[in-house]
Design a protein around this motif. Structure first.
Motif, short mmCIF file in Angstrom:
data_model
loop_
_atom_site.label_atom_id
_atom_site.label_comp_id
_atom_site.label_asym_id
_atom_site.label_seq_id
_atom_site.Cartn_x
_atom_site.Cartn_y
_atom_site.Cartn_z
N ILE A 79 46.38 54.77 -1.85
CA ILE A 79 46.90 53.92 -0.77
C ILE A 79 46.23 54.24 0.56
O ILE A 79 45.65 53.36 1.20
CB ILE A 79 48.44 54.10 -0.66
N LEU A 80 46.34 55.49 0.99
CA LEU A 80 45.89 55.82 2.34
C LEU A 80 44.38 55.71 2.53
O LEU A 80 43.91 55.01 3.43
CB LEU A 80 46.36 57.24 2.69
N LEU A 109 40.30 52.16 12.69
CA LEU A 109 40.78 53.38 12.03
C LEU A 109 42.21 53.76 12.44
O LEU A 109 43.07 54.02 11.58
CB LEU A 109 39.81 54.53 12.35
N THR A 110 42.47 53.78 13.74
CA THR A 110 43.82 54.12 14.20
C THR A 110 44.83 53.08 13.77
O THR A 110 45.95 53.40 13.33
CB THR A 110 43.84 54.26 15.74
N GLY A 111 44.45 51.81 13.89
CA GLY A 111 45.35 50.73 13.50
C GLY A 111 45.68 50.79 12.01
O GLY A 111 46.84 50.56 11.61
N ALA A 112 44.68 51.09 11.18
CA ALA A 112 44.91 51.20 9.74
C ALA A 112 45.87 52.35 9.45
O ALA A 112 46.78 52.22 8.61
CB ALA A 112 43.58 51.41 9.03
N GLY A 113 45.68 53.47 10.15
CA GLY A 113 46.58 54.61 9.96
C GLY A 113 48.00 54.28 10.37
O GLY A 113 48.96 54.60 9.68
N ALA A 126 51.27 54.45 8.03
CA ALA A 126 52.31 55.40 8.43
C ALA A 126 53.65 54.70 8.63
O ALA A 126 54.70 55.22 8.23
CB ALA A 126 51.88 56.10 9.72
N THR A 127 53.61 53.52 9.24
CA THR A 127 54.85 52.77 9.48
C THR A 127 55.48 52.29 8.17
O THR A 127 56.70 52.33 8.01
CB THR A 127 54.56 51.57 10.40
N LYS A 128 54.65 51.90 7.25
CA LYS A 128 55.17 51.35 5.99
C LYS A 128 55.76 52.44 5.10
O LYS A 128 56.79 52.24 4.45
CB LYS A 128 54.05 50.63 5.25
N TYR A 129 55.13 53.63 5.09
CA TYR A 129 55.57 54.68 4.15
C TYR A 129 56.24 55.86 4.87
O TYR A 129 56.59 56.85 4.22
CB TYR A 129 54.37 55.19 3.35
N PHE A 130 56.38 55.79 6.18
CA PHE A 130 57.03 56.85 6.97
C PHE A 130 56.36 58.21 6.73
O PHE A 130 57.02 59.22 6.55
CB PHE A 130 58.53 56.92 6.65
N GLU A 131 55.04 58.21 6.71
CA GLU A 131 54.27 59.45 6.54
C GLU A 131 53.40 59.65 7.78
O GLU A 131 52.17 59.67 7.71
CB GLU A 131 53.39 59.36 5.28
N PHE A 132 54.04 59.79 8.91
CA PHE A 132 53.30 59.81 10.18
C PHE A 132 52.41 61.04 10.34
O PHE A 132 51.25 60.93 10.72
CB PHE A 132 54.29 59.70 11.35
N THR A 133 52.95 62.22 10.06
CA THR A 133 52.19 63.44 10.30
C THR A 133 50.94 63.49 9.43
O THR A 133 49.82 63.71 9.93
CB THR A 133 53.06 64.68 10.01
N GLU A 134 51.09 63.29 8.14
CA GLU A 134 49.96 63.38 7.23
C GLU A 134 48.90 62.32 7.55
O GLU A 134 47.71 62.61 7.62
CB GLU A 134 50.44 63.20 5.79
N VAL A 155 43.64 60.71 10.06
CA VAL A 155 42.92 59.85 11.02
C VAL A 155 42.20 60.72 12.05
O VAL A 155 41.03 60.47 12.38
CB VAL A 155 43.91 58.90 11.73
N GLY A 156 42.88 61.75 12.53
CA GLY A 156 42.24 62.66 13.49
C GLY A 156 41.02 63.36 12.91
O GLY A 156 40.00 63.50 13.59
N ILE A 157 41.13 63.76 11.65
CA ILE A 157 39.98 64.38 10.98
C ILE A 157 38.83 63.38 10.89
O ILE A 157 37.66 63.74 11.05
CB ILE A 157 40.39 64.89 9.59
N GLY A 158 39.17 62.11 10.65
CA GLY A 158 38.13 61.08 10.59
C GLY A 158 37.36 60.98 11.89
O GLY A 158 36.12 60.92 11.91
N TYR A 159 38.10 60.96 13.03
CA TYR A 159 37.41 60.91 14.33
C TYR A 159 36.59 62.18 14.58
O TYR A 159 35.49 62.12 15.13
CB TYR A 159 38.44 60.73 15.46
N LEU A 160 37.13 63.33 14.16
CA LEU A 160 36.39 64.58 14.34
C LEU A 160 35.08 64.56 13.58
O LEU A 160 34.04 65.01 14.08
CB LEU A 160 37.26 65.76 13.88
N ILE A 161 35.11 64.01 12.37
CA ILE A 161 33.87 63.92 11.58
C ILE A 161 32.87 63.00 12.28
O ILE A 161 31.68 63.32 12.39
CB ILE A 161 34.19 63.40 10.16
N LEU A 162 33.36 61.86 12.79
CA LEU A 162 32.47 60.94 13.51
C LEU A 162 31.83 61.60 14.72
O LEU A 162 30.63 61.49 14.97
CB LEU A 162 33.25 59.70 13.96
N VAL A 163 32.66 62.31 15.50
CA VAL A 163 32.15 62.97 16.71
C VAL A 163 31.16 64.07 16.35
O VAL A 163 30.12 64.23 17.00
CB VAL A 163 33.33 63.54 17.53
#
Length: 230
Positions: free
Chosen positions: A10-11, A171-175, A179-187, A192-200
């Motif tokens: 899913i994610l 990326l943020t919008g997809a996350g 997160a809103t649909k499955y209530f898994e905000f932290t994970e 998503v943050g790791i994704g941006y870190l990899i890009l940077v």
């Protein structure tokens, strides 16, 4: 549904779709932002007084206005005067304007660091003023501006997430959607943050390689590392 099933079925597929949109925004903004930055820097430095004032005013307006507000004006405000942009195009235009304005400041500063006497010498050899700027001043200025331009490129990666506010599912919008649909905000937002870190990180390494490739002794900074840019 266990965590691995949620992650891989899913994610990650949704985030990958968002990542593609983010990369489109970045890769389309970067070249046009650089071109706009060069034109504004030249116009402000070597243009006639009205052009110089126009460039200066435009940069001051963009620097003094929150990017999110500019995006709202482009997407929600322009239809009132008959101009309708899609959410993606409005985001793209806003990012190019912002990126171009800040790039112009880095390039203008680099242009100012090149000695004016080089233009006089070029004109003595038969070049026009603009030919001297194009062939002699600008190449040197762009090399000197690489550290600043690389920082702006990294900021671009980060503020591309504002496109989500115009309903662009990057990326943020997809996350946020997952997160809103499955209530898994932290994970979700950690990934998503790791994704941006990899890009940077990838961008930082690429910039360092480019900087070393075009380095001219005595002209560019030396000893920079990833932490300098991050």
């Amino acid at each position: 549904m266990d965590q691995s099933e949620f992650l891989f079925q899913i994610l990650l597929p949704v985030l990958l779709e968002g990542l593609v949109v983010t990369l489109k925004l970045i890769l389309l903004t970067a070249p046009f932002g650089l071109i706009l930055g060069i034109l504004v820097a030249i116009g402000r430095t070597y243009g006639s007084k009205p052009i110089s004032l126009l460039c200066k005013g435009a940069v001051a307006f963009i620097k003094g206005t929150p990017l999110l507000l500019m995006l709202f004006i482009l997407y929600f405000g322009l239809p009132s005067i008959g101009i309708t942009l899609s959410a993606f195009v409005a985001s793209l235009v806003g990012f190019i304007m912002c990126n171009g304005a800040y790039n112009s400041e880095y390039i203008r500063g680099a242009i100012s660091s090149v000695k004016e006497g080089q233009i006089i010498a070029a004109q003595a050899l038969g070049m026009t003023r603009m030919q001297a700027v194009r062939h002699i001043i600008l190449p040197q200025a762009l090399i000197r501006a690489i550290p600043g331009l690389s920082n702006e490129f990294i900021y671009l990666i980060k503020y591309s997430s504002l496109a989500y506010m115009l309903t662009v599912i990057e990326l943020t919008g997809a996350g946020k959607m997952v997160a809103t649909k499955y209530f898994e905000f932290t994970e979700v937002f950690m990934i998503v943050g790791i994704g941006y870190l990899i890009l940077v990180t990838i961008t930082t390494i690429a910039v360092m390689l480019i900087e070393r490739k075009v380095a001219v002794p005595g002209m560019t900074q030396s000893g920079r590392n990833m932490l300098d840019i991050l």
